[in-house]
Design a protein around this motif. Structure first.
Motif, PDB file in Angstrom:
ATOM      1  N   GLU A  27       0.836  -1.208   0.000  1.00 31.82           N
ATOM      2  CA  GLU A  27       0.000   0.000   0.000  1.00 31.82           C
ATOM      3  C   GLU A  27       0.867   1.253   0.000  1.00 31.82           C
ATOM      4  OE1 GLU A  27      -3.118   0.532  -0.271  1.00 31.82           O
ATOM      5  OE2 GLU A  27      -4.180  -1.308   0.238  1.00 31.82           O
ATOM      6  N   ALA A  28       1.917   1.241   0.804  1.00 28.71           N
ATOM      7  CA  ALA A  28       2.811   2.400   0.868  1.00 28.71           C
ATOM      8  C   ALA A  28       3.506   2.621  -0.469  1.00 28.71           C
ATOM      9  CB  ALA A  28       3.842   2.199   1.972  1.00 28.71           C
ATOM     10  N   GLN A  29       3.921   1.539  -1.111  1.00 24.89           N
ATOM     11  CA  GLN A  29       4.590   1.655  -2.411  1.00 24.89           C
ATOM     12  C   GLN A  29       3.619   2.155  -3.474  1.00 24.89           C
ATOM     13  OE1 GLN A  29       6.107  -2.464  -2.396  1.00 24.89           O
ATOM     14  NE2 GLN A  29       8.161  -1.610  -2.610  1.00 24.89           N
ATOM     15  N   LEU A  30       2.376   1.686  -3.414  1.00 20.88           N
ATOM     16  CA  LEU A  30       1.366   2.145  -4.355  1.00 20.88           C
ATOM     17  C   LEU A  30       1.143   3.647  -4.218  1.00 20.88           C
ATOM     18  CD1 LEU A  30      -0.864   1.538  -6.458  1.00 20.88           C
ATOM     19  CD2 LEU A  30      -2.402   1.095  -4.524  1.00 20.88           C
ATOM     20  N   GLN A  31       0.987   4.109  -2.992  1.00 19.26           N
ATOM     21  CA  GLN A  31       0.788   5.538  -2.757  1.00 19.26           C
ATOM     22  C   GLN A  31       1.981   6.356  -3.235  1.00 19.26           C
ATOM     23  OE1 GLN A  31      -0.252   6.085   1.378  1.00 19.26           O
ATOM     24  NE2 GLN A  31      -1.970   4.654   1.258  1.00 19.26           N
ATOM     25  N   GLN A  32       3.167   5.810  -3.051  1.00 17.90           N
ATOM     26  CA  GLN A  32       4.367   6.516  -3.501  1.00 17.90           C
ATOM     27  C   GLN A  32       4.391   6.633  -5.027  1.00 17.90           C
ATOM     28  OE1 GLN A  32       8.006   4.917  -1.917  1.00 17.90           O
ATOM     29  NE2 GLN A  32       9.314   6.145  -3.260  1.00 17.90           N
ATOM     30  N   LEU A  33       4.007   5.557  -5.714  1.00 15.55           N
ATOM     31  CA  LEU A  33       3.955   5.590  -7.180  1.00 15.55           C
ATOM     32  C   LEU A  33       2.939   6.621  -7.661  1.00 15.55           C
ATOM     33  CD1 LEU A  33       4.036   1.765  -8.011  1.00 15.55           C
ATOM     34  CD2 LEU A  33       5.910   3.403  -8.324  1.00 15.55           C
ATOM     35  N   GLN A  34       1.770   6.634  -7.030  1.00 17.57           N
ATOM     36  CA  GLN A  34       0.725   7.574  -7.418  1.00 17.57           C
ATOM     37  C   GLN A  34       1.153   9.025  -7.203  1.00 17.57           C
ATOM     38  OE1 GLN A  34      -2.220   6.018  -4.782  1.00 17.57           O
ATOM     39  NE2 GLN A  34      -3.049   4.569  -6.269  1.00 17.57           N
ATOM     40  N   THR A  35       1.739   9.272  -6.045  1.00 14.51           N
ATOM     41  CA  THR A  35       2.165  10.634  -5.712  1.00 14.51           C
ATOM     42  C   THR A  35       3.273  11.105  -6.643  1.00 14.51           C
ATOM     43  OG1 THR A  35       1.561  10.340  -3.391  1.00 14.51           O
ATOM     44  CG2 THR A  35       3.126  12.103  -3.902  1.00 14.51           C
ATOM     45  N   ARG A  36       4.243  10.235  -6.863  1.00 12.86           N
ATOM     46  CA  ARG A  36       5.368  10.612  -7.721  1.00 12.86           C
ATOM     47  C   ARG A  36       4.923  10.802  -9.159  1.00 12.86           C
ATOM     48  NH1 ARG A  36       9.015  13.741  -8.745  1.00 12.86           N
ATOM     49  NH2 ARG A  36      10.832  12.991  -9.895  1.00 12.86           N
ATOM     50  N   TRP A  37       3.977   9.974  -9.613  1.00 12.11           N
ATOM     51  CA  TRP A  37       3.450  10.141 -10.973  1.00 12.11           C
ATOM     52  C   TRP A  37       2.858  11.541 -11.164  1.00 12.11           C
ATOM     53  CZ3 TRP A  37      -1.246  11.601 -12.733  1.00 12.11           C
ATOM     54  CH2 TRP A  37      -1.454  11.498 -14.118  1.00 12.11           C
ATOM     55  N   VAL A  57       9.142   3.664 -13.516  1.00 11.40           N
ATOM     56  CA  VAL A  57       8.824   2.299 -13.946  1.00 11.40           C
ATOM     57  C   VAL A  57       9.687   1.299 -13.192  1.00 11.40           C
ATOM     58  CG1 VAL A  57       8.914   0.656 -15.862  1.00 11.40           C
ATOM     59  CG2 VAL A  57       7.974   2.933 -16.231  1.00 11.40           C
ATOM     60  N   THR A  58      10.965   1.623 -12.997  1.00  4.86           N
ATOM     61  CA  THR A  58      11.843   0.705 -12.250  1.00  4.86           C
ATOM     62  C   THR A  58      11.366   0.560 -10.804  1.00  4.86           C
ATOM     63  OG1 THR A  58      13.423   2.427 -11.579  1.00  4.86           O
ATOM     64  CG2 THR A  58      13.788   1.370 -13.708  1.00  4.86           C
ATOM     65  N   GLU A  59      10.812   1.624 -10.246  1.00  3.65           N
ATOM     66  CA  GLU A  59      10.273   1.541  -8.893  1.00  3.65           C
ATOM     67  C   GLU A  59       9.023   0.664  -8.854  1.00  3.65           C
ATOM     68  OE1 GLU A  59       9.814   5.359  -7.019  1.00  3.65           O
ATOM     69  OE2 GLU A  59      11.680   6.135  -7.892  1.00  3.65           O
ATOM     70  N   ALA A  60       8.206   0.767  -9.889  1.00  2.75           N
ATOM     71  CA  ALA A  60       7.031  -0.094  -9.976  1.00  2.75           C
ATOM     72  C   ALA A  60       7.447  -1.555 -10.119  1.00  2.75           C
ATOM     73  CB  ALA A  60       6.151   0.329 -11.157  1.00  2.75           C
ATOM     74  N   ASP A  61       8.472  -1.807 -10.922  1.00  7.47           N
ATOM     75  CA  ASP A  61       8.983  -3.161 -11.091  1.00  7.47           C
ATOM     76  C   ASP A  61       9.498  -3.725  -9.758  1.00  7.47           C
ATOM     77  OD1 ASP A  61       8.393  -3.207 -13.785  1.00  7.47           O
ATOM     78  OD2 ASP A  61      10.409  -2.617 -14.411  1.00  7.47           O
ATOM     79  N   ALA A  62      10.158  -2.882  -8.987  1.00  6.92           N
ATOM     80  CA  ALA A  62      10.674  -3.317  -7.686  1.00  6.92           C
ATOM     81  C   ALA A  62       9.534  -3.656  -6.738  1.00  6.92           C
ATOM     82  CB  ALA A  62      11.560  -2.229  -7.081  1.00  6.92           C
ATOM     83  N   ALA A  63       8.479  -2.871  -6.773  1.00  2.61           N
ATOM     84  CA  ALA A  63       7.315  -3.156  -5.925  1.00  2.61           C
ATOM     85  C   ALA A  63       6.664  -4.470  -6.336  1.00  2.61           C
ATOM     86  CB  ALA A  63       6.309  -2.007  -6.019  1.00  2.61           C
ATOM     87  N   LEU A  64       6.570  -4.712  -7.635  1.00  2.00           N
ATOM     88  CA  LEU A  64       5.963  -5.936  -8.136  1.00  2.00           C
ATOM     89  C   LEU A  64       6.816  -7.166  -7.853  1.00  2.00           C
ATOM     90  CD1 LEU A  64       4.452  -4.659 -11.476  1.00  2.00           C
ATOM     91  CD2 LEU A  64       3.211  -5.962  -9.745  1.00  2.00           C
TER      92      LEU A  64
END
Length: 216
Positions: A27-37, A57-64
């Motif tokens: 959840e924290a990583q998702l919020q970070q992706l949304q905010t940074r986007w 994108v690399t951060e999203a890959d790391a979260a996944l």
């Protein structure tokens, strides 16, 4: 040939019955992706956006890597890739939109309801903005099908109404486009998404003005 200049793809909501519940860290990583986007898209100088989205994108890959079956993270990976393609522009962006499509389709296969049907909205927006065969996978009929499905799940959302309105104005269905854009502007604020909502409303307002000009 359609110009491959993609609009911003960003959808957000809450899945009613998630197939896979995100961990607290997810959840924290998702919020970070949304905010940074939102920060990149609405506050970063245009020439710097592609590189910034590539990093995201690399951060999203790391979260996944930690939660590979999380549809929310797959959706946002697709959103970021699609937006990176828009920043890149031209035929060189085709590989990015194909990756975005694959990520969104994977999310749909896991949980179509995730983030209030955001995968449908994002896929629909890709289908009407990407060139058709033999260059790309663009398909207006498929785009409308996806966007209508998104609205079935999230009828009052700002993003599905905005993108459906944009699709309709491109089809010169101006009365319908106006109704969809007015509905987008009437959407409720999304907690924690203030910057994204502000940017989307500005886009919807500008597009509505264009549509009203066509109706005069």
């Amino acid at each position: 040939m359609k110009a491959l200049r993609l609009l911003i793809i960003a959808t957000l909501g809450l899945s009613v019955l998630p197939a896979f519940a995100l961990s607290e860290n997810g959840e924290a990583q998702l919020q970070q992706l949304q905010t940074r986007w939102a920060e990149i898209n609405y506050r970063t100088p245009e020439k710097q956006r592609e590189a910034a989205f590539a990093k995201l994108v690399t951060e999203a890959d790391a979260a996944l890597a930690s939660e590979p079956k999380a549809p929310e993270l797959l959706i946002w990976r697709g959103i970021i890739l699609g937006t990176q393609a828009g920043a890149k522009g031209g035929l060189g962006a085709l590989s990015l939109v194909k990756q975005a499509k694959a990520s969104l389709e994977q999310a749909l296969a896991i949980d179509p309801q995730a983030l209030a049907g955001s995968a449908y909205t994002s896929l629909g927006s890709l289908y009407y903005q990407v060139p058709g065969w033999p260059i790309g996978f663009g398909d207006d009929e498929q785009a409308e099908k996806m966007l209508k499905q998104a609205l079935t799940i999230n009828p009052d959302g700002i993003d599905p109404n905005y993108f459906y309105g944009d699709f309709l104005q491109r089809q010169k269905r101006y009365e319908e486009a106006r109704a969809a854009l007015e509905k987008a502007l009437a959407a409720k604020d999304r907690p924690g998404r203030e910057l994204a909502d502000k940017g989307r409303r500005a886009e919807a307002t500008a597009l509505l003005q264009q549509v009203e000009g066509k109706l005069r």
